[in-house]
Design a protein around this motif. Structure first.
Motif, PDB file in Angstrom:
ATOM      1  N   ASN A  79       0.820  -1.223   0.000  1.00 40.30           N
ATOM      2  CA  ASN A  79       0.000   0.000   0.000  1.00 40.30           C
ATOM      3  C   ASN A  79       0.851   1.270   0.000  1.00 40.30           C
ATOM      4  O   ASN A  79       0.318   2.374   0.063  1.00 40.30           O
ATOM      5  CB  ASN A  79      -0.953   0.015   1.192  1.00 40.30           C
ATOM      6  CG  ASN A  79      -0.225  -0.039   2.524  1.00 40.30           C
ATOM      7  OD1 ASN A  79       0.984   0.202   2.615  1.00 40.30           O
ATOM      8  ND2 ASN A  79      -0.957  -0.353   3.578  1.00 40.30           N
ATOM      9  N   PHE A  80       2.187   1.113  -0.033  1.00 39.77           N
ATOM     10  CA  PHE A  80       3.144   2.225  -0.082  1.00 39.77           C
ATOM     11  C   PHE A  80       3.091   3.099   1.173  1.00 39.77           C
ATOM     12  O   PHE A  80       3.639   4.192   1.196  1.00 39.77           O
ATOM     13  CB  PHE A  80       2.937   3.083  -1.341  1.00 39.77           C
ATOM     14  CG  PHE A  80       3.024   2.281  -2.598  1.00 39.77           C
ATOM     15  CD1 PHE A  80       4.249   1.884  -3.102  1.00 39.77           C
ATOM     16  CD2 PHE A  80       1.871   1.892  -3.266  1.00 39.77           C
ATOM     17  CE1 PHE A  80       4.335   1.130  -4.254  1.00 39.77           C
ATOM     18  CE2 PHE A  80       1.942   1.134  -4.416  1.00 39.77           C
ATOM     19  CZ  PHE A  80       3.177   0.757  -4.914  1.00 39.77           C
ATOM     20  N   MET A 107       5.151   8.210  -5.397  1.00 40.24           N
ATOM     21  CA  MET A 107       4.824   9.631  -5.418  1.00 40.24           C
ATOM     22  C   MET A 107       3.700   9.931  -4.430  1.00 40.24           C
ATOM     23  O   MET A 107       2.630   9.310  -4.476  1.00 40.24           O
ATOM     24  CB  MET A 107       4.406  10.048  -6.828  1.00 40.24           C
ATOM     25  CG  MET A 107       4.141  11.532  -6.993  1.00 40.24           C
ATOM     26  SD  MET A 107       3.658  11.943  -8.701  1.00 40.24           S
ATOM     27  CE  MET A 107       5.130  11.424  -9.594  1.00 40.24           C
ATOM     28  N   ALA A 108       3.938  10.875  -3.524  1.00 42.55           N
ATOM     29  CA  ALA A 108       2.925  11.299  -2.569  1.00 42.55           C
ATOM     30  C   ALA A 108       1.738  11.918  -3.304  1.00 42.55           C
ATOM     31  O   ALA A 108       1.910  12.671  -4.259  1.00 42.55           O
ATOM     32  CB  ALA A 108       3.519  12.305  -1.588  1.00 42.55           C
ATOM     33  N   GLY A 113      -7.408   8.637  -2.831  1.00 35.55           N
ATOM     34  CA  GLY A 113      -7.630   9.519  -1.692  1.00 35.55           C
ATOM     35  C   GLY A 113      -6.421  10.330  -1.284  1.00 35.55           C
ATOM     36  O   GLY A 113      -6.315  10.750  -0.126  1.00 35.55           O
ATOM     37  N   GLY A 114      -5.496  10.558  -2.215  1.00 33.38           N
ATOM     38  CA  GLY A 114      -4.323  11.360  -1.908  1.00 33.38           C
ATOM     39  C   GLY A 114      -3.219  10.625  -1.187  1.00 33.38           C
ATOM     40  O   GLY A 114      -2.282  11.243  -0.678  1.00 33.38           O
ATOM     41  N   THR A 115      -3.287   9.295  -1.148  1.00 30.29           N
ATOM     42  CA  THR A 115      -2.224   8.509  -0.533  1.00 30.29           C
ATOM     43  C   THR A 115      -1.040   8.399  -1.486  1.00 30.29           C
ATOM     44  O   THR A 115      -1.094   8.825  -2.639  1.00 30.29           O
ATOM     45  CB  THR A 115      -2.731   7.102  -0.189  1.00 30.29           C
ATOM     46  OG1 THR A 115      -3.182   6.467  -1.399  1.00 30.29           O
ATOM     47  CG2 THR A 115      -3.888   7.172   0.800  1.00 30.29           C
ATOM     48  N   ILE A 260      -0.506   2.903  -9.608  1.00 34.28           N
ATOM     49  CA  ILE A 260      -0.905   1.748  -8.807  1.00 34.28           C
ATOM     50  C   ILE A 260      -0.979   2.196  -7.356  1.00 34.28           C
ATOM     51  O   ILE A 260       0.022   2.636  -6.778  1.00 34.28           O
ATOM     52  CB  ILE A 260       0.085   0.587  -8.979  1.00 34.28           C
ATOM     53  CG1 ILE A 260       0.129   0.157 -10.452  1.00 34.28           C
ATOM     54  CG2 ILE A 260      -0.317  -0.590  -8.091  1.00 34.28           C
ATOM     55  CD1 ILE A 260       1.109  -0.955 -10.740  1.00 34.28           C
ATOM     56  N   SER A 261      -2.172   2.089  -6.770  1.00 35.96           N
ATOM     57  CA  SER A 261      -2.373   2.565  -5.410  1.00 35.96           C
ATOM     58  C   SER A 261      -2.109   1.473  -4.383  1.00 35.96           C
ATOM     59  O   SER A 261      -1.495   1.713  -3.356  1.00 35.96           O
ATOM     60  CB  SER A 261      -3.791   3.114  -5.232  1.00 35.96           C
ATOM     61  OG  SER A 261      -3.944   3.730  -3.977  1.00 35.96           O
ATOM     62  N   ASN A 262      -2.606   0.271  -4.634  1.00 36.22           N
ATOM     63  CA  ASN A 262      -2.328  -0.838  -3.719  1.00 36.22           C
ATOM     64  C   ASN A 262      -2.603  -2.165  -4.414  1.00 36.22           C
ATOM     65  O   ASN A 262      -3.332  -2.226  -5.407  1.00 36.22           O
ATOM     66  CB  ASN A 262      -3.149  -0.730  -2.423  1.00 36.22           C
ATOM     67  CG  ASN A 262      -4.631  -0.538  -2.699  1.00 36.22           C
ATOM     68  OD1 ASN A 262      -5.276  -1.408  -3.258  1.00 36.22           O
ATOM     69  ND2 ASN A 262      -5.159   0.629  -2.333  1.00 36.22           N
TER      70      ASN A 262
END
Length: 287
Positions: A79-80, A107-108, A113-115, A260-262
């Motif tokens: 999930n970074f 990348m932040a 949701g801005g994760t 890719i978010s998670n």
């Protein structure tokens, strides 16, 4: 999931078919196969088919669909945030080699949701030197460590599931075709690789599927026999996200990207329910 029943019959044509659940006819189910989509516990039961021709009719024996409740046991997750990937990388390829470059980084703000998310960009401006390409693709791979101690303890691919939250950029249209693949890895080598076709959009989507839905890919790994023989040696899982037909579905510029978010791999553990009186209720598999 989707379930398919089939029947084979011989007799003087024409043959007609009527599928039933229990003793009730299923409206519109009049082919030699019965497809049931989006299975729930309500689909559990006995299925049969009445076959008719000018000489009479006959009824098949029952085929029983059982639905088993399951719970998800995490095997590996990225999930970074607090669960970092073991590795990641980017790739491009095409029929006639041209200069193609990629960049990949965490990348932040790039995730849901801005994760934090993983962003891979692919610069296709090199295609201007040679637009004659029967195939051209770009993609990203990412690995997560795992072991038999946290869930890999069966060779039944129907009991493993993958979730991946992904979006793309640079699409010429509203969507584009691609593939999501995965590999089971023993130390330093893949044991089995599978993949499924998907459609990408510019919005984040959660792609989820049971691994048995995939087909083996010559590009992704070894063989089923190796998996069944050495699955207890698995120590990591790798996901691959690939965009097909770069020139036909994406712009030939530097705006092409995967976000890719998670990613989450789970094992589906059967949890049979019981009914009053302690009698085991042997219903089903539903997730």
């Amino acid at each position: 999931r989707t379930v398919t029943f089939g029947v084979s019959a011989a007799g003087a044509p024409p043959l007609s078919y009527q599928w039933r659940k229990g003793t009730d006819n299923l409206p519109g189910k009049t082919n030699d196969t019965l497809n049931l989509a989006s299975i729930t516990t309500a689909n559990a039961g006995d299925y049969s088919v009445i076959i008719t021709n000018l000489l009479g009719s006959t009824t098949s024996s029952n085929a029983t669909l059982e639905i088993l409740n399951v719970r998800e046991v995490p095997i590996a997750e990225v999930n970074f945030q607090d669960k970092q990937p073991g590795w990641y990388g980017a790739f491009t390829y095409c029929e006639n080699p041209v200069p193609l470059t990629t960049n990949i980084m965490e990348m932040a703000g790039a995730g849901v949701g801005g994760t934090t998310g993983l962003v891979m960009t692919a610069d296709g401006s090199g295609f201007t030197n040679n637009m004659n390409q029967d195939y051209s693709q770009f993609g990203v791979t990412m690995g997560a460590f795992a072991s038999s101690t946290n869930g890999i303890d069966t060779t039944n691919l129907s009991l493993y599931k993958l979730y991946a939250t992904i979006r793309t950029a640079g699409l010429i249209g509203k969507s584009a075709r691609g593939r999501i693949g995965w590999q089971f890895w023993a130390p330093y080598r893949p044991i089995l690789g599978m993949e499924v076709p998907v459609t990408f959009t510019t919005n984040f989507q959660v792609y989820s599927f049971v691994l048995s839905d995939g087909t083996r890919s010559d590009y992704l790994g070894d063989s089923w026999s190796e998996f069944t023989k050495e699955f207890d040696q698995i120590n990591s899982l790798q996901i691959m996200v690939r965009a097909d037909n770069w020139l036909g579905q994406y712009g030939a510029d530097a705006s092409n990207a995967f976000y890719i978010s998670n990613v989450r791999f789970v094992r589906l553990v059967p949890t049979p329910s019981t009914i009053p009186g302690g009698v085991t209720n042997h219903r089903a598999v539903s997730n």
